[in-house]
Motif scaffolding. Structure first.
Motif, PDB file in Angstrom:
ATOM      1  N   GLN A 140      38.598  34.590  52.877  1.00  0.00           N
ATOM      2  CA  GLN A 140      38.587  36.048  52.932  1.00  0.00           C
ATOM      3  C   GLN A 140      40.035  36.515  52.996  1.00  0.00           C
ATOM      4  O   GLN A 140      40.764  36.168  53.937  1.00  0.00           O
ATOM      5  N   VAL A 141      40.466  37.280  52.009  1.00  0.00           N
ATOM      6  CA  VAL A 141      41.878  37.622  51.875  1.00  0.00           C
ATOM      7  C   VAL A 141      42.058  39.133  51.769  1.00  0.00           C
ATOM      8  O   VAL A 141      41.326  39.807  51.041  1.00  0.00           O
ATOM      9  N   ILE A 142      43.061  39.628  52.477  1.00  0.00           N
ATOM     10  CA  ILE A 142      43.485  41.022  52.329  1.00  0.00           C
ATOM     11  C   ILE A 142      44.932  41.016  51.860  1.00  0.00           C
ATOM     12  O   ILE A 142      45.798  40.412  52.511  1.00  0.00           O
ATOM     13  N   CYS A 143      45.190  41.644  50.742  1.00  0.00           N
ATOM     14  CA  CYS A 143      46.550  41.802  50.233  1.00  0.00           C
ATOM     15  C   CYS A 143      46.991  43.223  50.588  1.00  0.00           C
ATOM     16  O   CYS A 143      46.373  44.199  50.158  1.00  0.00           O
ATOM     17  N   THR A 144      48.050  43.329  51.379  1.00  0.00           N
ATOM     18  CA  THR A 144      48.472  44.645  51.845  1.00  0.00           C
ATOM     19  C   THR A 144      49.897  44.967  51.423  1.00  0.00           C
ATOM     20  O   THR A 144      50.760  44.083  51.365  1.00  0.00           O
ATOM     21  N   ASP A 145      50.107  46.232  51.123  1.00  0.00           N
ATOM     22  CA  ASP A 145      51.427  46.709  50.723  1.00  0.00           C
ATOM     23  C   ASP A 145      51.460  48.209  50.990  1.00  0.00           C
ATOM     24  O   ASP A 145      50.454  48.907  50.774  1.00  0.00           O
ATOM     25  N   GLN A 146      52.587  48.728  51.447  1.00  0.00           N
ATOM     26  CA  GLN A 146      52.677  50.160  51.725  1.00  0.00           C
ATOM     27  C   GLN A 146      52.776  50.989  50.454  1.00  0.00           C
ATOM     28  O   GLN A 146      52.632  52.214  50.488  1.00  0.00           O
ATOM     29  N   ASN A 147      52.997  50.311  49.319  1.00  0.00           N
ATOM     30  CA  ASN A 147      53.104  51.000  48.027  1.00  0.00           C
ATOM     31  C   ASN A 147      51.756  50.939  47.302  1.00  0.00           C
ATOM     32  O   ASN A 147      51.358  49.879  46.806  1.00  0.00           O
ATOM     33  N   PRO A 148      51.026  52.053  47.210  1.00  0.00           N
ATOM     34  CA  PRO A 148      49.710  52.037  46.545  1.00  0.00           C
ATOM     35  C   PRO A 148      49.788  51.661  45.068  1.00  0.00           C
ATOM     36  O   PRO A 148      48.852  51.069  44.531  1.00  0.00           O
ATOM     37  N   ASP A 149      50.903  51.991  44.415  1.00  0.00           N
ATOM     38  CA  ASP A 149      51.048  51.627  43.005  1.00  0.00           C
ATOM     39  C   ASP A 149      51.122  50.111  42.836  1.00  0.00           C
ATOM     40  O   ASP A 149      50.555  49.542  41.887  1.00  0.00           O
ATOM     41  N   ALA A 150      51.826  49.465  43.754  1.00  0.00           N
ATOM     42  CA  ALA A 150      51.922  48.002  43.712  1.00  0.00           C
ATOM     43  C   ALA A 150      50.552  47.371  43.912  1.00  0.00           C
ATOM     44  O   ALA A 150      50.198  46.378  43.254  1.00  0.00           O
ATOM     45  N   LEU A 151      49.765  47.929  44.822  1.00  0.00           N
ATOM     46  CA  LEU A 151      48.416  47.416  45.057  1.00  0.00           C
ATOM     47  C   LEU A 151      47.519  47.615  43.838  1.00  0.00           C
ATOM     48  O   LEU A 151      46.715  46.745  43.499  1.00  0.00           O
ATOM     49  N   GLN A 152      47.679  48.752  43.172  1.00  0.00           N
ATOM     50  CA  GLN A 152      46.886  49.011  41.979  1.00  0.00           C
ATOM     51  C   GLN A 152      47.214  48.002  40.889  1.00  0.00           C
ATOM     52  O   GLN A 152      46.318  47.460  40.234  1.00  0.00           O
ATOM     53  N   ARG A 153      48.514  47.738  40.703  1.00  0.00           N
ATOM     54  CA  ARG A 153      48.919  46.747  39.697  1.00  0.00           C
ATOM     55  C   ARG A 153      48.389  45.359  40.058  1.00  0.00           C
ATOM     56  O   ARG A 153      47.951  44.600  39.184  1.00  0.00           O
ATOM     57  N   ALA A 154      48.428  45.037  41.351  1.00  0.00           N
ATOM     58  CA  ALA A 154      47.939  43.736  41.808  1.00  0.00           C
ATOM     59  C   ALA A 154      46.444  43.603  41.552  1.00  0.00           C
ATOM     60  O   ALA A 154      45.957  42.552  41.109  1.00  0.00           O
ATOM     61  N   SER A 155      45.698  44.670  41.833  1.00  0.00           N
ATOM     62  CA  SER A 155      44.257  44.654  41.622  1.00  0.00           C
ATOM     63  C   SER A 155      43.914  44.493  40.144  1.00  0.00           C
ATOM     64  O   SER A 155      43.009  43.726  39.771  1.00  0.00           O
ATOM     65  N   GLU A 156      44.657  45.189  39.301  1.00  0.00           N
ATOM     66  CA  GLU A 156      44.423  45.093  37.857  1.00  0.00           C
ATOM     67  C   GLU A 156      44.773  43.692  37.349  1.00  0.00           C
ATOM     68  O   GLU A 156      44.070  43.139  36.489  1.00  0.00           O
ATOM     69  N   PHE A 157      45.840  43.119  37.886  1.00  0.00           N
ATOM     70  CA  PHE A 157      46.220  41.761  37.490  1.00  0.00           C
ATOM     71  C   PHE A 157      45.110  40.781  37.873  1.00  0.00           C
ATOM     72  O   PHE A 157      44.757  39.886  37.098  1.00  0.00           O
ATOM     73  N   ALA A 158      44.570  40.946  39.089  1.00  0.00           N
ATOM     74  CA  ALA A 158      43.501  40.059  39.558  1.00  0.00           C
ATOM     75  C   ALA A 158      42.299  40.126  38.627  1.00  0.00           C
ATOM     76  O   ALA A 158      41.715  39.093  38.259  1.00  0.00           O
TER      77      ALA A 158
END
Length: 453
Positions: free
Chosen positions: A20-38
């Protein structure tokens, strides 16, 4: 923590392993890119037959992307920090984390070069802190370096080594807290050493990449293409760091940047990230894509030239790289001269890195093979070429190895490793005898059965 290039790939790897993994970042744009990459990456694994759609659905269910640090880490058992490579930023983050996480939460910092001792000093409880180094890109490269601090609890160390081996499918290598750890210390030395040999022998980029790729049991990207992929600035950062922080390194001058590297840095010819480096992609007059290579003498790009060497032609029919290496080393042409010069420099260097960066011969070979994609590690290569004969050649070149190599030979040993009855053993320097290597639980060392085949 950190959804950048390294952070989100680590998160995805852990999720694929069933955590169970949570990837966290204060930058929502970075999280969006990470989610799309996944999403893209996991879909690709389905199309390539590496995962079923059910497995991907399960992986996605176990992977979340969150902006709230506190909400992400409160129930965490292990936190892997993968933010910017600046000690002040990392120290501030760990001080904040210790106010939020549970007492049993393990803290790991992913770093390629920073002092683990200095990072641990910022923690109120350094016993649970440890350094790790995923080689980039972590979804492809097998190496995971584990760097315990001075006070790291043995259970934390054991967990991370087992976690990497059994669940992430990595080759975990325990390192000492020294500049560049193991793989980059030796691997970047090897590359910089080749740069200097290239200058000395007047070799071209095309020739060197022909000589240092698959023919040696190494990746197709060989030397210069690898530098373009990784980024010349990354290589220079490691080299400069080792030069500055290792004044006692007997080969320190090798880490001085050749003139052509300095010029490329000034011109921002860093490789793929800037559109040109040692190679440059262009469109020819007829609109076709063409790859040009850099002339290191004129610093101009020219059409790639096919590299030919008699030694390479003579070894084409030899499929086994372990049989091919001695033939290359004893070549009678310029290729043979290149191999002797580069290998002897490498053997000299690795002999002096023990016990500085590790106590174990095997750790250097494992790190280089898993991190740089070599089929045969430096010590295994030296052994194939004949330790005693090679030492004599090294002496003639002013590259005498460390004293322990002479001690090994003095007691009648002729190898760094032994392979017998399912057991691989590596030479132990203090004991002057061979100590069996241990694989992670449930894993089998195939080389241990070499004597059976």
């Amino acid at each position: 923590i950190g959804a950048g290039n390294m952070g989100h790939q680590i998160a995805i790897s852990a999720a694929i392993a069933g955590f169970q993994v949570i990837c966290t970042d204060q930058n929502p744009d970075a999280l969006q890119r990470a989610s799309e990459f996944a999403d893209t990456y996991l879909a690709g694994r389905i199309s390539k037959g590496r995962m079923s759609s059910e497995e991907v659905t399960k992986t996605k269910a176990g992977l979340r992307f969150e902006t709230s640090l506190a909400a992400s880490v409160q129930q965490a058992d292990l936190i892997i920090e993968a933010i910017i490579e600046k000690p002040e930023a990392k120290n501030a983050l760990f001080r904040e984390l210790e106010e939020i996480v549970s007492e049993n939460c393990m803290l790991a910092s992913n770093t390629s070069s920073l002092s683990i001792a200095s990072l641990a000093a910022a923690c109120r409880n350094p016993q649970r802190f440890i350094g790790i180094h995923f080689f980039n890109p972590p979804r492809y490269l097998r190496l995971l370096e584990i760097i315990p601090g001075l006070e790291t609890d043995s259970e934390v160390l054991s967990f991370l080594e087992n976690y990497g081996d059994k669940f992430l499918g990595k080759t975990t290598v325990r390192c000492k807290d020294t500049p560049a750890f193991i793989a980059n210390r030796v691997g970047v030395f090897s590359i910089l050493s080749l740069f200097h040999v290239v200058e000395k022998m007047g070799l071209t980029i095309d020739e060197v990449d022909k000589l240092t790729g698959p023919v040696l049991g190494r990746p197709k990207s060989a030397t210069f293409r690898t530098c373009d992929v990784v980024g010349l600035d990354t290589l220079v950062k490691v080299a400069t760091d080792v030069f500055d922080r290792c004044p006692a390194d007997e080969s320190r001058d090798t880490f001085r940047l050749p003139a052509f590297v300095q010029q490329m840095m000034e011109r921002k010819w860093l490789g793929d990230k800037t559109g040109q480096g040692f190679y440059k992609k262009v469109k020819s007059a007829d609109g076709k894509r063409e790859i040009l290579s850099l002339d290191l003498n004129t610093m101009d790009y020219r059409a790639k030239a096919k590299a030919r060497f008699a030694t390479l032609e003579q070894t084409k029919s030899v499929d086994d790289v372990k049989q091919r290496l001695p033939l290359l080393f004893h070549g009678k042409d310029k290729a043979g001269d290149f191999y002797r010069e580069s290998f002897c420099r490498l053997f000299h260097y690795i002999s002096f890195r023990i016990p500085e960066i590790t106590e174990e011969i095997s750790s250097i070979d494992e790190a280089i093979c898993a991190g740089f994609g070599w089929e045969v590690g430096p010590f295994a290569t030296w052994e194939l070429l004949g330790i005693e004969k090679t030492v004599k050649l090294m002496e003639s070149m002013g590259l005498s190895p460390a004293a322990w190599v002479y001690e090994l030979l003095a007691v009648g040993h002729t190898s760094f490793f032994t392979y017998s009855s399912g057991v691989v053993a590596a030479y132990n320097i203090p004991e002057k005898s061979y100590r069996p290597l241990s694989a992670a639980g449930g894993l089998i060392l195939l080389d241990s059965y070499r004597d059976k085949t």
